[in-house]
Design a protein around this motif. Structure first.
Motif, PDB file in Angstrom:
ATOM      1  N   ARG A 267       3.633 -18.221  -2.348  1.00  0.00           N
ATOM      2  CA  ARG A 267       2.219 -18.120  -1.977  1.00  0.00           C
ATOM      3  C   ARG A 267       1.341 -18.593  -3.136  1.00  0.00           C
ATOM      4  O   ARG A 267       0.759 -17.802  -3.871  1.00  0.00           O
ATOM      5  CB  ARG A 267       1.885 -16.676  -1.612  1.00  0.00           C
ATOM      6  N   TYR A 268       1.240 -19.890  -3.285  1.00  0.00           N
ATOM      7  CA  TYR A 268       0.423 -20.463  -4.356  1.00  0.00           C
ATOM      8  C   TYR A 268      -0.965 -20.786  -3.798  1.00  0.00           C
ATOM      9  O   TYR A 268      -1.344 -21.940  -3.648  1.00  0.00           O
ATOM     10  CB  TYR A 268       1.100 -21.715  -4.917  1.00  0.00           C
ATOM     11  N   ASN A 269      -1.713 -19.730  -3.494  1.00  0.00           N
ATOM     12  CA  ASN A 269      -3.030 -19.901  -2.904  1.00  0.00           C
ATOM     13  C   ASN A 269      -4.109 -19.902  -3.982  1.00  0.00           C
ATOM     14  O   ASN A 269      -3.826 -19.830  -5.179  1.00  0.00           O
ATOM     15  CB  ASN A 269      -3.296 -18.803  -1.865  1.00  0.00           C
ATOM     16  N   ASN A 270      -5.361 -19.968  -3.551  1.00  0.00           N
ATOM     17  CA  ASN A 270      -6.459 -20.005  -4.527  1.00  0.00           C
ATOM     18  C   ASN A 270      -6.480 -18.767  -5.401  1.00  0.00           C
ATOM     19  O   ASN A 270      -6.796 -18.841  -6.600  1.00  0.00           O
ATOM     20  CB  ASN A 270      -7.801 -20.157  -3.808  1.00  0.00           C
ATOM     21  N   ASN A 271      -6.146 -17.629  -4.838  1.00  0.00           N
ATOM     22  CA  ASN A 271      -6.131 -16.393  -5.619  1.00  0.00           C
ATOM     23  C   ASN A 271      -5.132 -16.487  -6.772  1.00  0.00           C
ATOM     24  O   ASN A 271      -5.403 -16.033  -7.887  1.00  0.00           O
ATOM     25  CB  ASN A 271      -5.777 -15.206  -4.724  1.00  0.00           C
ATOM     26  N   PHE A 272      -3.989 -17.091  -6.507  1.00  0.00           N
ATOM     27  CA  PHE A 272      -2.963 -17.255  -7.540  1.00  0.00           C
ATOM     28  C   PHE A 272      -3.517 -18.042  -8.726  1.00  0.00           C
ATOM     29  O   PHE A 272      -3.399 -17.628  -9.880  1.00  0.00           O
ATOM     30  CB  PHE A 272      -1.750 -17.963  -6.937  1.00  0.00           C
ATOM     31  N   PHE A 273      -4.161 -19.162  -8.423  1.00  0.00           N
ATOM     32  CA  PHE A 273      -4.680 -20.007  -9.498  1.00  0.00           C
ATOM     33  C   PHE A 273      -5.928 -19.412 -10.139  1.00  0.00           C
ATOM     34  O   PHE A 273      -6.167 -19.590 -11.343  1.00  0.00           O
ATOM     35  CB  PHE A 273      -4.943 -21.413  -8.966  1.00  0.00           C
ATOM     36  N   GLN A 274      -6.714 -18.678  -9.388  1.00  0.00           N
ATOM     37  CA  GLN A 274      -7.866 -17.984  -9.972  1.00  0.00           C
ATOM     38  C   GLN A 274      -7.418 -16.925 -10.967  1.00  0.00           C
ATOM     39  O   GLN A 274      -8.053 -16.740 -12.011  1.00  0.00           O
ATOM     40  CB  GLN A 274      -8.701 -17.352  -8.862  1.00  0.00           C
ATOM     41  N   LYS A 275      -6.315 -16.231 -10.671  1.00  0.00           N
ATOM     42  CA  LYS A 275      -5.798 -15.232 -11.595  1.00  0.00           C
ATOM     43  C   LYS A 275      -5.300 -15.876 -12.883  1.00  0.00           C
ATOM     44  O   LYS A 275      -5.457 -15.315 -13.968  1.00  0.00           O
ATOM     45  CB  LYS A 275      -4.683 -14.422 -10.931  1.00  0.00           C
ATOM     46  N   ILE A 276      -4.710 -17.055 -12.775  1.00  0.00           N
ATOM     47  CA  ILE A 276      -4.308 -17.774 -13.980  1.00  0.00           C
ATOM     48  C   ILE A 276      -5.514 -18.030 -14.875  1.00  0.00           C
ATOM     49  O   ILE A 276      -5.492 -17.756 -16.085  1.00  0.00           O
ATOM     50  CB  ILE A 276      -3.630 -19.115 -13.609  1.00  0.00           C
ATOM     51  N   GLN A 277      -6.591 -18.537 -14.292  1.00  0.00           N
ATOM     52  CA  GLN A 277      -7.800 -18.816 -15.060  1.00  0.00           C
ATOM     53  C   GLN A 277      -8.379 -17.535 -15.653  1.00  0.00           C
ATOM     54  O   GLN A 277      -8.838 -17.522 -16.802  1.00  0.00           O
ATOM     55  CB  GLN A 277      -8.834 -19.505 -14.167  1.00  0.00           C
ATOM     56  N   GLU A 278      -8.356 -16.459 -14.883  1.00  0.00           N
ATOM     57  CA  GLU A 278      -8.888 -15.183 -15.362  1.00  0.00           C
ATOM     58  C   GLU A 278      -8.126 -14.695 -16.585  1.00  0.00           C
ATOM     59  O   GLU A 278      -8.719 -14.238 -17.567  1.00  0.00           O
ATOM     60  CB  GLU A 278      -8.795 -14.153 -14.237  1.00  0.00           C
ATOM     61  N   VAL A 279      -6.807 -14.770 -16.530  1.00  0.00           N
ATOM     62  CA  VAL A 279      -5.984 -14.330 -17.652  1.00  0.00           C
ATOM     63  C   VAL A 279      -6.263 -15.184 -18.888  1.00  0.00           C
ATOM     64  O   VAL A 279      -6.409 -14.664 -20.005  1.00  0.00           O
ATOM     65  CB  VAL A 279      -4.492 -14.372 -17.276  1.00  0.00           C
ATOM     66  N   LEU A 280      -6.347 -16.486 -18.700  1.00  0.00           N
ATOM     67  CA  LEU A 280      -6.627 -17.379 -19.831  1.00  0.00           C
ATOM     68  C   LEU A 280      -7.998 -17.105 -20.428  1.00  0.00           C
ATOM     69  O   LEU A 280      -8.173 -17.151 -21.654  1.00  0.00           O
ATOM     70  CB  LEU A 280      -6.517 -18.834 -19.376  1.00  0.00           C
ATOM     71  N   GLU A 281      -8.964 -16.833 -19.584  1.00  0.00           N
ATOM     72  CA  GLU A 281     -10.307 -16.523 -20.078  1.00  0.00           C
ATOM     73  C   GLU A 281     -10.347 -15.209 -20.847  1.00  0.00           C
ATOM     74  O   GLU A 281     -11.250 -14.987 -21.663  1.00  0.00           O
ATOM     75  CB  GLU A 281     -11.289 -16.467 -18.898  1.00  0.00           C
ATOM     76  N   ASN A 282      -9.353 -14.338 -20.623  1.00  0.00           N
ATOM     77  CA  ASN A 282      -9.227 -13.096 -21.377  1.00  0.00           C
ATOM     78  C   ASN A 282      -8.440 -13.285 -22.666  1.00  0.00           C
ATOM     79  O   ASN A 282      -8.009 -12.310 -23.295  1.00  0.00           O
ATOM     80  CB  ASN A 282      -8.555 -12.019 -20.526  1.00  0.00           C
ATOM     81  N   ASN A 283      -8.244 -14.561 -23.062  1.00  0.00           N
ATOM     82  CA  ASN A 283      -7.541 -14.918 -24.304  1.00  0.00           C
ATOM     83  C   ASN A 283      -6.097 -14.423 -24.322  1.00  0.00           C
ATOM     84  O   ASN A 283      -5.567 -14.013 -25.360  1.00  0.00           O
ATOM     85  CB  ASN A 283      -8.295 -14.384 -25.526  1.00  0.00           C
ATOM     86  N   LYS A 284      -5.471 -14.477 -23.143  1.00  0.00           N
ATOM     87  CA  LYS A 284      -4.052 -14.162 -23.046  1.00  0.00           C
ATOM     88  C   LYS A 284      -3.287 -15.401 -22.598  1.00  0.00           C
ATOM     89  O   LYS A 284      -3.872 -16.342 -22.062  1.00  0.00           O
ATOM     90  CB  LYS A 284      -3.832 -13.003 -22.066  1.00  0.00           C
ATOM     91  N   LYS A 285      -1.988 -15.385 -22.839  1.00  0.00           N
ATOM     92  CA  LYS A 285      -1.144 -16.505 -22.462  1.00  0.00           C
ATOM     93  C   LYS A 285      -0.629 -16.328 -21.033  1.00  0.00           C
ATOM     94  O   LYS A 285      -0.639 -15.223 -20.487  1.00  0.00           O
ATOM     95  CB  LYS A 285       0.018 -16.642 -23.442  1.00  0.00           C
ATOM     96  N   VAL A 286      -0.161 -17.430 -20.468  1.00  0.00           N
ATOM     97  CA  VAL A 286       0.331 -17.441 -19.095  1.00  0.00           C
ATOM     98  C   VAL A 286       1.667 -18.170 -19.067  1.00  0.00           C
ATOM     99  O   VAL A 286       1.802 -19.249 -19.642  1.00  0.00           O
ATOM    100  CB  VAL A 286      -0.669 -18.156 -18.166  1.00  0.00           C
ATOM    101  N   ALA A 287       2.659 -17.572 -18.412  1.00  0.00           N
ATOM    102  CA  ALA A 287       3.939 -18.245 -18.162  1.00  0.00           C
ATOM    103  C   ALA A 287       4.124 -18.360 -16.658  1.00  0.00           C
ATOM    104  O   ALA A 287       4.031 -17.359 -15.941  1.00  0.00           O
ATOM    105  CB  ALA A 287       5.086 -17.473 -18.790  1.00  0.00           C
ATOM    106  N   LEU A 288       4.374 -19.567 -16.185  1.00  0.00           N
ATOM    107  CA  LEU A 288       4.475 -19.851 -14.756  1.00  0.00           C
ATOM    108  C   LEU A 288       5.921 -20.148 -14.380  1.00  0.00           C
ATOM    109  O   LEU A 288       6.576 -20.989 -15.005  1.00  0.00           O
ATOM    110  CB  LEU A 288       3.614 -21.060 -14.400  1.00  0.00           C
ATOM    111  N   VAL A 289       6.413 -19.470 -13.363  1.00  0.00           N
ATOM    112  CA  VAL A 289       7.758 -19.728 -12.853  1.00  0.00           C
ATOM    113  C   VAL A 289       7.699 -20.905 -11.887  1.00  0.00           C
ATOM    114  O   VAL A 289       7.025 -20.846 -10.854  1.00  0.00           O
ATOM    115  CB  VAL A 289       8.324 -18.483 -12.148  1.00  0.00           C
ATOM    116  N   SER A 290       8.396 -21.974 -12.222  1.00  0.00           N
ATOM    117  CA  SER A 290       8.413 -23.145 -11.352  1.00  0.00           C
ATOM    118  C   SER A 290       9.229 -22.842 -10.096  1.00  0.00           C
ATOM    119  O   SER A 290      10.251 -22.150 -10.153  1.00  0.00           O
ATOM    120  CB  SER A 290       9.020 -24.327 -12.112  1.00  0.00           C
TER     121      SER A 290
END
Length: 212
Positions: free
Chosen positions: A147-170
């Motif tokens: 389920r790679y919907n808009n919410n998924f990608f919005q959460k990625i941006q939110e985490v990055l904006e909180n100065n945290k790192k993100v690891a994505l499972v391909s």
């Protein structure tokens, strides 16, 4: 974006988590994702329960330090009770680019207490608010149902904006096609961001596709 070679750079499944596959990934400039368990008093590398000796963590860390690799170590904690010894080894071999993840909740709290860098999790079955989000170094993003919907990608941006790192499972780690997901990362320019990791079985393909 940074590449995490899932269980090393391998060509057949039997090579996963072998010393040669892990070192080859580091030599190619990638980080690695690998799995830690205990066996006969040692921390060893294995995804599944250990029935016979495997590569020792200290053997990998010695080679990692000798290689002068800048790749990150993503350490999947498969058993409880490893963290104090793990912290000692990380300090002994001066490993700074690492994080641990997927440990049990009690072990997550121990990681926080002793000062290990840890990632919490987000997925389509683990929604926000996340466990220990304020204390974590980053978030491990997964999708068990694709389920790679808009919410998924919005959460990625939110985490990055909180100065945290993100690891994505391909997606290919779950046996699903990956191209559409990779296209989305490129379209949204997530692949251009320094605090993003892509954990993949296809490291060389990803390096070429994203021009890394």
């Amino acid at each position: 974006m940074n590449i995490l070679s899932h269980r090393g750079l391998w060509h057949s499944p039997k090579e996963k988590n072998t010393f040669n596959s892990l070192i080859e990934a580091l030599n190619q400039g990638f980080g690695i994702e690998t799995d830690l368990r205990d066996f006969e008093g040692e921390i060893q590398i294995s995804h599944d329960p250990i029935l016979e000796p495997q590569v020792k963590l200290t053997t990998l860390l010695q080679a990692y330090r000798a290689s002068n690799s800048r790749g990150a170590l993503a350490l999947n904690i498969k058993a409880d009770g490893l963290l104090t010894k793990l912290q000692k080894f990380l300090q002994e071999y001066a490993v700074e680019e690492y994080f641990i993840f997927d440990m049990s909740i009690p072990q997550l709290f121990e990681a926080k207490q002793i000062g290990l860098s840890f990632f919490t999790r987000f997925s389509d079955i683990e929604p926000f608010p996340l466990i220990e989000y304020e204390s974590c170094s980053g978030v491990w993003f997964d999708s068990f149902y694709g389920r790679y919907n808009n919410n998924f990608f919005q959460k990625i941006q939110e985490v990055l904006e909180n100065n945290k790192k993100v690891a994505l499972v391909s997606p290919e780690l779950h046996g699903r096609p990956y191209k559409k997901f990779w296209d989305e990362l490129r379209t949204r320019q997530i692949d251009k961001l320094p605090n993003v990791f892509l954990c993949t079985d296809l490291s060389l393909n990803a390096k070429e596709y994203f021009s890394l």
